[in-house]
Design a protein around this motif. Structure first.
Motif, PDB file in Angstrom:
ATOM      1  N   TYR A  46       0.824  -1.210   0.000  1.00 12.98           N
ATOM      2  CA  TYR A  46       0.000   0.000   0.000  1.00 12.98           C
ATOM      3  C   TYR A  46       0.864   1.270   0.000  1.00 12.98           C
ATOM      4  O   TYR A  46       0.360   2.370   0.126  1.00 12.98           O
ATOM      5  N   LEU A  48       3.322   1.461  -2.475  1.00 17.88           N
ATOM      6  CA  LEU A  48       3.941   1.464  -3.809  1.00 17.88           C
ATOM      7  C   LEU A  48       3.628   2.731  -4.608  1.00 17.88           C
ATOM      8  O   LEU A  48       4.493   3.262  -5.308  1.00 17.88           O
ATOM      9  N   GLY A  49       2.371   3.225  -4.502  1.00 22.37           N
ATOM     10  CA  GLY A  49       2.021   4.454  -5.227  1.00 22.37           C
ATOM     11  C   GLY A  49       2.878   5.615  -4.738  1.00 22.37           C
ATOM     12  O   GLY A  49       3.357   6.432  -5.537  1.00 22.37           O
ATOM     13  N   GLY A  50       3.074   5.686  -3.423  1.00 20.81           N
ATOM     14  CA  GLY A  50       3.900   6.756  -2.849  1.00 20.81           C
ATOM     15  C   GLY A  50       5.344   6.654  -3.343  1.00 20.81           C
ATOM     16  O   GLY A  50       5.988   7.668  -3.630  1.00 20.81           O
ATOM     17  N   ILE A  53       5.655   8.095  -6.656  1.00 19.33           N
ATOM     18  CA  ILE A  53       5.733   9.566  -6.619  1.00 19.33           C
ATOM     19  C   ILE A  53       7.171  10.006  -6.337  1.00 19.33           C
ATOM     20  O   ILE A  53       7.693  10.925  -6.984  1.00 19.33           O
ATOM     21  N   PHE A 106      10.532   3.764 -11.543  1.00 18.48           N
ATOM     22  CA  PHE A 106       9.194   4.335 -11.746  1.00 18.48           C
ATOM     23  C   PHE A 106       8.291   3.302 -12.428  1.00 18.48           C
ATOM     24  O   PHE A 106       7.173   3.033 -11.978  1.00 18.48           O
ATOM     25  N   LEU A 110       5.271   1.405 -10.523  1.00 20.56           N
ATOM     26  CA  LEU A 110       3.958   1.712 -11.103  1.00 20.56           C
ATOM     27  C   LEU A 110       3.219   0.415 -11.476  1.00 20.56           C
ATOM     28  O   LEU A 110       2.039   0.247 -11.164  1.00 20.56           O
ATOM     29  N   MET A 114      -0.152  -1.105  -9.778  1.00 21.11           N
ATOM     30  CA  MET A 114      -1.327  -1.455 -10.573  1.00 21.11           C
ATOM     31  C   MET A 114      -1.781  -2.890 -10.256  1.00 21.11           C
ATOM     32  O   MET A 114      -2.973  -3.143 -10.088  1.00 21.11           O
ATOM     33  N   THR A 117      -3.477  -2.865  -6.808  1.00 19.61           N
ATOM     34  CA  THR A 117      -4.827  -2.288  -6.760  1.00 19.61           C
ATOM     35  C   THR A 117      -5.814  -3.179  -7.515  1.00 19.61           C
ATOM     36  O   THR A 117      -6.964  -3.296  -7.132  1.00 19.61           O
ATOM     37  N   TRP A 131      -9.065   4.510 -10.240  1.00 16.42           N
ATOM     38  CA  TRP A 131      -8.472   3.572 -11.211  1.00 16.42           C
ATOM     39  C   TRP A 131      -8.302   4.241 -12.581  1.00 16.42           C
ATOM     40  O   TRP A 131      -7.262   4.154 -13.219  1.00 16.42           O
ATOM     41  N   GLY A 134      -5.622   6.493 -12.716  1.00 21.43           N
ATOM     42  CA  GLY A 134      -4.404   5.668 -12.684  1.00 21.43           C
ATOM     43  C   GLY A 134      -4.046   5.173 -14.078  1.00 21.43           C
ATOM     44  O   GLY A 134      -2.879   5.217 -14.481  1.00 21.43           O
ATOM     45  N   VAL A 135      -5.047   4.727 -14.845  1.00 26.17           N
ATOM     46  CA  VAL A 135      -4.768   4.235 -16.206  1.00 26.17           C
ATOM     47  C   VAL A 135      -4.226   5.391 -17.070  1.00 26.17           C
ATOM     48  O   VAL A 135      -3.320   5.202 -17.886  1.00 26.17           O
ATOM     49  N   HIS A 211      -5.875  12.115  -8.955  1.00 24.87           N
ATOM     50  CA  HIS A 211      -5.735  10.758  -8.392  1.00 24.87           C
ATOM     51  C   HIS A 211      -5.660  10.849  -6.857  1.00 24.87           C
ATOM     52  O   HIS A 211      -6.402  10.161  -6.153  1.00 24.87           O
ATOM     53  N   ILE A 215      -8.267   9.822  -3.724  1.00 28.61           N
ATOM     54  CA  ILE A 215      -7.881   8.873  -2.665  1.00 28.61           C
ATOM     55  C   ILE A 215      -8.172   9.496  -1.299  1.00 28.61           C
ATOM     56  O   ILE A 215      -8.663   8.850  -0.387  1.00 28.61           O
ATOM     57  N   ILE A 220      -8.216   5.066   1.826  1.00 28.64           N
ATOM     58  CA  ILE A 220      -7.578   3.920   1.199  1.00 28.64           C
ATOM     59  C   ILE A 220      -8.533   2.716   1.295  1.00 28.64           C
ATOM     60  O   ILE A 220      -9.263   2.595   2.267  1.00 28.64           O
TER      61      ILE A 220
END
Ligand code: HEM
Length: 366
Positions: A46, A48-50, A53, A106, A110, A114, A117, A131, A134-135, A211, A215, A220
Motif C-alpha cells: 500500500y 507502492l504508489g507513494g 511519486i 518508476f 507503477l 497497478m 490495486t 483507477w 491511474g490508467v 488521483h 484517494i 484507502i
C-alpha cells in the motif's frame, strides 16, 4: 543545582520549539497532515504508489540537471550533447545513469502498484475514477518513456521516431502533432524534447493531483480478505495511524529506491549507441517496449497501436467489468485469472522480444 539549570534551559528550548511549531501551524496548517489512515496503509503493497511519486520527483530533479547540458536542436547536436554530459560536467555520467535507473524504478513500482490495486479490488465502487486516473497515468508514463528514450539521438532513438512517424501517417490528420510535418519552424526533435520536459510532466502532475484528491476523498481501500460483508465489518474496526507516519514510510522507501538506483548506476552506467542513421532498422526497442516487438514481426506496424490500444481500453474498462462487491482475489477467480493471463502474455512477448532476431520493419513496409 547545575542539573536544575540544565533542565530549565531544556524546557525553555522545548517551549520555544512548541511556540514556533504552533506559530507555523497557525499559518501553514501543517498539522493537517496528521489525519488518521488505516494501519495497513503502512505496509509495502500500500506504499507502492507513494514510492512511484518519489521516483517521479527524483526523475524531475535529475532531469533538471541533465537539461542544463542537453542540446535539443538537431540529431547530431543532441547526440554530441549526450556525449558531452557523459564526459564533461561534474557527476554528468552518474546523473544520466541515475535518471535511467530511476525511470526503471518508476516503471516497476507503477506496474506493481497497478497489480496490487487490481488484485485487491481497490478499483471497485466508489473508487472507479481513482483507477481511471491511474490508467491515464500509466499511459502518460509510456509517453514519458517514449519521449525520453528518443532524446539520446542514437540509432535506437531514430528508429523509434521512424515508427512514430509511420503510425502518425496511418492516422493522418488525427495524429497531426505526432507527424514530422507538423511545422517547418522547429525540428520534430525539439518538439519531442518539449513534450518530455514540460507537456508530459505537467499533465502527469495534473492527473496525479486528481488521483490523490480522490484517494483523500474515499480513503484507502480496505484489506480485501473475506466476504464483502466481512471486509466492510473489519474496515470499521481497523486501528488507525497518522498520515504523517505514512509519509515517513514513503520517504524511507524512497531512500531505498534512491540507494538501489545509485548502486545500479555505479555498476551499470547507461550506454549510448553511435549517432543514428535514418532509413535503417538494426536495433530493438528498450525493455519496456519490447513486448510489442514480436507482434510487429507477426502483424506489421499496425500491431503497435492495436496492441497498445487494446491494453489501454481494456484497463479503462476494468471497474465496469469486475463489478461484484467481492474484493477477495479468491472470490474473483475469473477476473484474477484473466489479469494473470495478461501478465503472462506480456512476459512471454517480452521474452520473445529479447530472444528474437533483429528484423527490419522499415524495409518490410517499403
Ligand atoms: C504516476 C503513476 C501513479 C502514481 C504516482 C500513483 C499514486 C498513488 C498513491 C500514492 C496511492 C495511495 C495508495 C498506494 O500507494 O497504494 C494510489 C492509490 C491508487 N491508485 Fe495509483 N498511482 C499511479 C498510477 C496508478 C495506476 C496505473 C493505477 C491503475 C491502473 C492506479 C490505481 C490506483 C487505485 C485504484 C488506488 C486506490 C488504492 C486503494 O484505495 O487501496 N494508480 N495511487
Amino acid at each position: 543545582m547545575e542539573s536544575d539549570s540544565v533542565r530549565r534551559m531544556e524546557s525553555g528550548a522545548a517551549r520555544a520549539r512548541a511556540g514556533l511549531g504552533a506559530w507555523l501551524d497557525d499559518r501553514l496548517g501543517l498539522s493537517g497532515i496528521r489525519y488518521p489512515v488505516p494501519t495497513h496503509a503502512n505496509t509495502l503493497p500500500y506504499t507502492l504508489g507513494g514510492i512511484t511519486i518519489v521516483s517521479f520527483l527524483l526523475l524531475v530533479l535529475t532531469g533538471i540537471y541533465l537539461g542544463q547540458f542537453y542540446d535539443p536542436g538537431e540529431v547530431a547536436d543532441s547526440h554530441a550533447s549526450v556525449v558531452f554530459i557523459i564526459q564533461e560536467p561534474f557527476l554528468g555520467e552518474l546523473m544520466r545513469s541515475l535518471h535511467y535507473w530511476l525511470a526503471a524504478a518508476f516503471v516497476v513500482t507503477l506496474l506493481l502498484h497497478m497489480v496490487r490495486t487490481f488484485a485487491s479490488g481497490a478499483f471497485k465502487a466508489p473508487r472507479e475514477f481513482v483507477w481511471i486516473t491511474g490508467v491515464l497515468l500509466f499511459g502518460l508514463g509510456g509517453a514519458a518513456l517514449f519521449t525520453g528514450t528518443v532524446l539520446k539521438a542514437d540509432q535506437e532513438a531514430l528508429e523509434a521516431i521512424e515508427h512514430n512517424n509511420e503510425i502518425a501517417d496511418l492516422f493522418g490528420v488525427m495524429a497531426f502533432w505526432f507527424s514530422a510535418d507538423f511545422t517547418d519552424n522547429v525540428s520534430q526533435f525539439l518538439r519531442l524534447y518539449i513534450a518530455h520536459v514540460s507537456i508530459v510532466p505537467v499533465v502527469i502532475v495534473g492527473v496525479l493531483a486528481v488521483h490523490l484528491m480522490l484517494i483523500k476523498k474515499h480513503g484507502i481501500a480496505p484489506l480485501p480478505f473475506g466476504t464483502a460483508e466481512e471486509v466492510r465489518e473489519r474496515e470499521t474496526r481497523e486501528s488507525q495511524v497518522s498520515f504523517s507516519s505514512h509519509l515517513r514510510h514513503i520517504g524511507l522507501w524512497g531512500l531505498v529506491v534512491l540507494g538501489i538506483s545509485l548502486i545500479l548506476s555505479g555498476l551499470f552506467p547507461t550506454g549510448l549507441g553511435p549517432e543514428g542513421v535514418e532509413g535503417i532498422e538494426v536495433t530493438k526497442p528498450p525493455w519496456y517496449f519490447l513486448w510489442l516487438y514480436q507482434p510487429e514481426n507477426w502483424f506489421g506496424l499496425d500491431a503497435l497501436w492495436v496492441f497498445s490500444a487494446v491494453l489501454f481500453v481494456g484497463l479503462l474498462a476494468v471497474p465496469f467489468l469486475d463489478r461484484s462487491p467481492e474484493r477477495d482475489p479468491r472470490r474473483r477467480r475469473f477476473w484474477i485469472g484473466l489479469g494473470a493471463a495478461v501478465l503472462v502474455a506480456w512476459l512471454v512477448l517480452t521474452i520473445l522480444g529479447v530472444t528474437s532476431e533483429v528484423v527490419s520493419h522499415v524495409e518490410q513496409s517499403e
